[in-house]
Structures are given as structure tokens and as C-alpha cells.
Motif scaffolding. Structure first.
Motif, PDB file in Angstrom:
ATOM      1  N   PHE A   1      67.004  47.780  58.644  1.00  0.00           N
ATOM      2  CA  PHE A   1      66.743  47.362  57.264  1.00  0.00           C
ATOM      3  C   PHE A   1      68.049  47.499  56.500  1.00  0.00           C
ATOM      4  CE2 PHE A   1      65.907  48.502  52.844  1.00  0.00           C
ATOM      5  CZ  PHE A   1      65.190  47.390  52.437  1.00  0.00           C
ATOM      6  N   ILE A   2      68.448  46.425  55.808  1.00  0.00           N
ATOM      7  CA  ILE A   2      69.710  46.402  55.069  1.00  0.00           C
ATOM      8  C   ILE A   2      69.419  46.110  53.610  1.00  0.00           C
ATOM      9  CG2 ILE A   2      71.973  45.299  54.859  1.00  0.00           C
ATOM     10  CD1 ILE A   2      71.543  44.338  57.808  1.00  0.00           C
ATOM     11  N   LYS A   3      69.982  46.911  52.727  1.00  0.00           N
ATOM     12  CA  LYS A   3      69.882  46.674  51.289  1.00  0.00           C
ATOM     13  C   LYS A   3      71.301  46.641  50.737  1.00  0.00           C
ATOM     14  CE  LYS A   3      67.820  48.124  47.003  1.00  0.00           C
ATOM     15  NZ  LYS A   3      67.009  49.101  46.285  1.00  0.00           N
ATOM     16  N   ALA A   4      71.638  45.571  50.019  1.00  0.00           N
ATOM     17  CA  ALA A   4      73.003  45.415  49.538  1.00  0.00           C
ATOM     18  C   ALA A   4      73.042  44.713  48.184  1.00  0.00           C
ATOM     19  CB  ALA A   4      73.818  44.609  50.543  1.00  0.00           C
TER      20      ALA A   4
ATOM     21  N   SER B   1      74.082  53.791  57.786  1.00  0.00           N
ATOM     22  CA  SER B   1      75.449  53.445  57.397  1.00  0.00           C
ATOM     23  C   SER B   1      75.498  53.019  55.940  1.00  0.00           C
ATOM     24  CB  SER B   1      75.961  52.291  58.274  1.00  0.00           C
ATOM     25  OG  SER B   1      77.291  51.958  57.935  1.00  0.00           O
ATOM     26  N   GLU B   2      76.646  53.235  55.317  1.00  0.00           N
ATOM     27  CA  GLU B   2      76.966  52.653  54.016  1.00  0.00           C
ATOM     28  C   GLU B   2      78.182  51.771  54.226  1.00  0.00           C
ATOM     29  OE1 GLU B   2      75.464  55.562  50.518  1.00  0.00           O
ATOM     30  OE2 GLU B   2      77.426  56.037  51.368  1.00  0.00           O
ATOM     31  N   PHE B   3      78.240  50.643  53.496  1.00  0.00           N
ATOM     32  CA  PHE B   3      79.317  49.688  53.736  1.00  0.00           C
ATOM     33  C   PHE B   3      79.743  48.987  52.452  1.00  0.00           C
ATOM     34  CE2 PHE B   3      75.249  47.650  54.450  1.00  0.00           C
ATOM     35  CZ  PHE B   3      75.334  46.508  53.671  1.00  0.00           C
ATOM     36  N   ASN B   4      80.926  48.402  52.510  1.00  0.00           N
ATOM     37  CA  ASN B   4      81.500  47.571  51.462  1.00  0.00           C
ATOM     38  C   ASN B   4      82.271  46.477  52.186  1.00  0.00           C
ATOM     39  OD1 ASN B   4      82.696  46.448  49.217  1.00  0.00           O
ATOM     40  ND2 ASN B   4      83.728  48.315  48.556  1.00  0.00           N
ATOM     41  N   LEU B   5      81.714  45.264  52.230  1.00  0.00           N
ATOM     42  CA  LEU B   5      82.277  44.178  53.027  1.00  0.00           C
ATOM     43  C   LEU B   5      82.452  42.921  52.199  1.00  0.00           C
ATOM     44  CD1 LEU B   5      79.917  44.545  56.098  1.00  0.00           C
ATOM     45  CD2 LEU B   5      82.299  45.210  56.030  1.00  0.00           C
ATOM     46  N   GLY B   6      83.592  42.283  52.353  1.00  0.00           N
ATOM     47  CA  GLY B   6      83.825  41.009  51.682  1.00  0.00           C
ATOM     48  C   GLY B   6      84.838  40.165  52.421  1.00  0.00           C
ATOM     49  N   ASN B   7      84.638  38.843  52.433  1.00  0.00           N
ATOM     50  CA  ASN B   7      85.510  37.894  53.124  1.00  0.00           C
ATOM     51  C   ASN B   7      85.669  38.266  54.597  1.00  0.00           C
ATOM     52  OD1 ASN B   7      87.021  35.558  53.279  1.00  0.00           O
ATOM     53  ND2 ASN B   7      88.930  36.553  52.695  1.00  0.00           N
TER      54      ASN B   7
ATOM     55  N   GLU C   1      77.902  45.347  49.024  1.00  0.00           N
ATOM     56  CA  GLU C   1      78.032  46.797  49.033  1.00  0.00           C
ATOM     57  C   GLU C   1      76.625  47.372  49.137  1.00  0.00           C
ATOM     58  OE1 GLU C   1      79.590  50.216  46.006  1.00  0.00           O
ATOM     59  OE2 GLU C   1      80.590  48.269  45.959  1.00  0.00           O
ATOM     60  N   GLY C   2      76.394  48.196  50.170  1.00  0.00           N
ATOM     61  CA  GLY C   2      75.047  48.706  50.345  1.00  0.00           C
ATOM     62  C   GLY C   2      74.920  49.683  51.484  1.00  0.00           C
ATOM     63  N   TRP C   3      73.709  49.756  52.030  1.00  0.00           N
ATOM     64  CA  TRP C   3      73.416  50.684  53.107  1.00  0.00           C
ATOM     65  C   TRP C   3      72.439  50.043  54.083  1.00  0.00           C
ATOM     66  CZ3 TRP C   3      68.249  52.022  53.407  1.00  0.00           C
ATOM     67  CH2 TRP C   3      67.487  51.832  52.255  1.00  0.00           C
ATOM     68  N   LEU C   4      72.335  50.650  55.251  1.00  0.00           N
ATOM     69  CA  LEU C   4      71.384  50.190  56.254  1.00  0.00           C
ATOM     70  C   LEU C   4      70.813  51.388  56.996  1.00  0.00           C
ATOM     71  CD1 LEU C   4      72.785  50.342  59.329  1.00  0.00           C
ATOM     72  CD2 LEU C   4      74.062  48.427  58.395  1.00  0.00           C
ATOM     73  N   VAL C   5      69.617  51.214  57.512  1.00  0.00           N
ATOM     74  CA  VAL C   5      68.963  52.250  58.299  1.00  0.00           C
ATOM     75  C   VAL C   5      68.110  51.565  59.361  1.00  0.00           C
ATOM     76  CG1 VAL C   5      66.971  52.438  56.739  1.00  0.00           C
ATOM     77  CG2 VAL C   5      67.581  54.377  58.169  1.00  0.00           C
ATOM     78  N   GLY C   6      68.039  52.162  60.530  1.00  0.00           N
ATOM     79  CA  GLY C   6      67.232  51.552  61.578  1.00  0.00           C
ATOM     80  C   GLY C   6      67.249  52.355  62.858  1.00  0.00           C
ATOM     81  N   GLY C   7      66.751  51.736  63.897  1.00  0.00           N
ATOM     82  CA  GLY C   7      66.708  52.392  65.198  1.00  0.00           C
ATOM     83  C   GLY C   7      66.219  51.438  66.258  1.00  0.00           C
ATOM     84  N   GLY C   8      66.167  51.922  67.469  1.00  0.00           N
ATOM     85  CA  GLY C   8      65.729  51.077  68.564  1.00  0.00           C
ATOM     86  C   GLY C   8      65.774  51.817  69.881  1.00  0.00           C
ATOM     87  N   ILE C   9      65.849  51.047  70.960  1.00  0.00           N
ATOM     88  CA  ILE C   9      65.925  51.591  72.318  1.00  0.00           C
ATOM     89  C   ILE C   9      67.221  51.093  72.941  1.00  0.00           C
ATOM     90  CG2 ILE C   9      64.883  51.589  74.624  1.00  0.00           C
ATOM     91  CD1 ILE C   9      63.182  53.059  72.652  1.00  0.00           C
ATOM     92  N   GLY C  10      67.993  52.030  73.488  1.00  0.00           N
ATOM     93  CA  GLY C  10      69.255  51.686  74.128  1.00  0.00           C
ATOM     94  C   GLY C  10      69.228  52.038  75.602  1.00  0.00           C
ATOM     95  N   ALA C  11      70.079  51.375  76.359  1.00  0.00           N
ATOM     96  CA  ALA C  11      70.236  51.652  77.783  1.00  0.00           C
ATOM     97  C   ALA C  11      71.700  51.477  78.139  1.00  0.00           C
ATOM     98  CB  ALA C  11      69.365  50.729  78.625  1.00  0.00           C
ATOM     99  N   GLY C  12      72.162  52.288  79.074  1.00  0.00           N
ATOM    100  CA  GLY C  12      73.560  52.199  79.462  1.00  0.00           C
ATOM    101  C   GLY C  12      73.824  52.862  80.791  1.00  0.00           C
ATOM    102  N   TYR C  13      75.108  52.935  81.096  1.00  0.00           N
ATOM    103  CA  TYR C  13      75.528  53.516  82.366  1.00  0.00           C
ATOM    104  C   TYR C  13      76.835  54.251  82.153  1.00  0.00           C
ATOM    105  CZ  TYR C  13      76.022  53.935  87.417  1.00  0.00           C
ATOM    106  OH  TYR C  13      76.120  54.426  88.686  1.00  0.00           O
ATOM    107  N   GLU C  14      76.943  55.463  82.706  1.00  0.00           N
ATOM    108  CA  GLU C  14      78.192  56.222  82.689  1.00  0.00           C
ATOM    109  C   GLU C  14      78.674  56.380  84.122  1.00  0.00           C
ATOM    110  OE1 GLU C  14      78.492  59.906  80.540  1.00  0.00           O
ATOM    111  OE2 GLU C  14      77.573  59.013  78.764  1.00  0.00           O
TER     112      GLU C  14
END
Length: 190
Positions: free
Chosen positions: A154-157, A99-105, A122-135
Motif C-alpha cells: 500500500f502506497i500513500k504519497a 519505507s518513506e520516500f521522496n522521488l521526482g523525475n 513524497e510519501g510512505w509505503l507498507v506491505g508484505g508477502g512471501i519470498g523465496a531464495g537460495y544461498e
């Protein structure tokens, strides 16, 4: 450069998907993103009788108001394993997000980017993991689903003086471990 790489990966995955099984395609919308004021949509395609792949994106191109900023775009992909039947019941699997973002207040969930109120990031983030759910099917072509994912991001801003303007103060890096995927979705299955 990273944006182009992600787009190429998604296009490549879309061209190598083998013939589908049972359900042919599903489109979904995360109601939690809608509640936060973002546009969101996803596509899921079965790879076999017990696996599928999902590509999902969200976009919020406008400011929250005159005194705050909350703009972003994001892409998520997930390989899902369905122990019983694809696109029905319990699933789990690894995911990746960017993701890329611009966040304030604006406050973020789980204490991310502490000090966001008096500053803008203002920056970007990258990552991953394990998800579980139900439909759960609710009609012939309609499902509802819920999911949670635990992972690393990991977030860099760049940090700026005030909520919507100001000069650059600092550049910051964050390592986040915790809930990094959350969804409550309405799904249409073709």
C-alpha cells in the motif's frame, strides 16, 4: 508514530531471540541496492536448525542530481524457513516492509507511481508477502544469495508540481501486487 513502532518491534525481536544454532550470525549487503546508489545492510540470526529471522534496511539520503530527486529509507524483516540447513541452500518465508520516500523525475520498477517524470511524490509505503531464495557458500565465511518475493504494498504519497520543487497538487493512494522484494546479496557468516 509508525517509525517508532517498527523500531520497537525490531528491538523486541532482537531481545527475545533464543540461543543460536550452527552459524551464529550473518550480515549481508544487497548489491542491487548498491547499484541504485543506496546504502544497505542486513542482519540474520538463526532461531533453530531450520529457521532464521532477518532485519534489513536501506538508506539513500541524497538527491540524484539537480533535476531529479531519489531519497528514501526502508526497513524489511523476514522469517525464513530452511528445509535443509539454516543459512545454506533454499529458503522461503513471509516478509514485511516499510519505507518513506521522496522521488521526482525518476522511473520506478514495475510501473509504480506512473507519471513520476513530470511530478514529484513524497510519501510512505507498507506491505508484505512471501519470498523465496537460495544461498550458496563460496568460502568458509562467505555466501552469495538471491531472492525474489511476491506481495502486496500500500502506497500513500503527496503529488507535487515539478521534479524537485513546487506546490502540492494532490494526494494519491496505490495498491500494488507483484514483485516487492528482490535481492542479490553478498553475505558474511560468523
Amino acid at each position: 508514530m509508525l517509525k517508532k513502532l517498527i523500531i520497537l518491534i525490531l528491538l523486541f525481536v532482537g531481545t527475545i531471540i533464543p540461543p543460536t544454532y550452527a552459524q551464529h550470525l550473518a550480515i549481508n549487503n544487497n548489491l542491487l541496492f548498491d547499484a541504485a546508489g543506496a546504502l544497505s545492510a542486513g542482519v540474520e540470526v538463526p532461531l533453530s536448525k531450520m529457521t532464521s529471522i532477518e532485519a534489513y534496511g536501506s538508506l539513500r539520503p541524497w538527491k540524484r542530481g539537480e533535476t531529479s530527486v531519489h531519497k528514501h529509507w526502508s526497513v524489511q524483516t523476514q522469517f525464513r524457513i530452511w528445509p535443509c540447513q539454516v543459512m545454506n541452500g533454499f529458503f522461503f518465508g513471509p516478509y514485511f516492509h516499510f519505507s518513506e520516500f521522496n522521488l521526482g523525475n525518476h522511473d520506478l520498477f514495475f510501473g509504480l507511481l506512473k507519471g513520476l517524470k513530470p511530478n514529484r511524490y513524497e510519501g510512505w509505503l507498507v506491505g508484505g508477502g512471501i519470498g523465496a531464495g537460495y544461498e550458496y557458500p563460496i568460502a568458509k565465511h562467505w555466501n552469495i544469495g538471491a531472492e525474489v518475493g511476491i506481495g502486496y504494498t500500500f502506497i500513500k504519497a503527496k503529488k507535487y508540481d515539478c521534479e524537485v520543487c513546487g506546490k502540492e497538487k494532490d494526494s494519491e493512494r496505490y495498491n500494488y501486487v507483484g514483485v516487492s522484494r528482490l535481492g542479490l546479496s553478498i553475505i558474511y557468516v560468523f
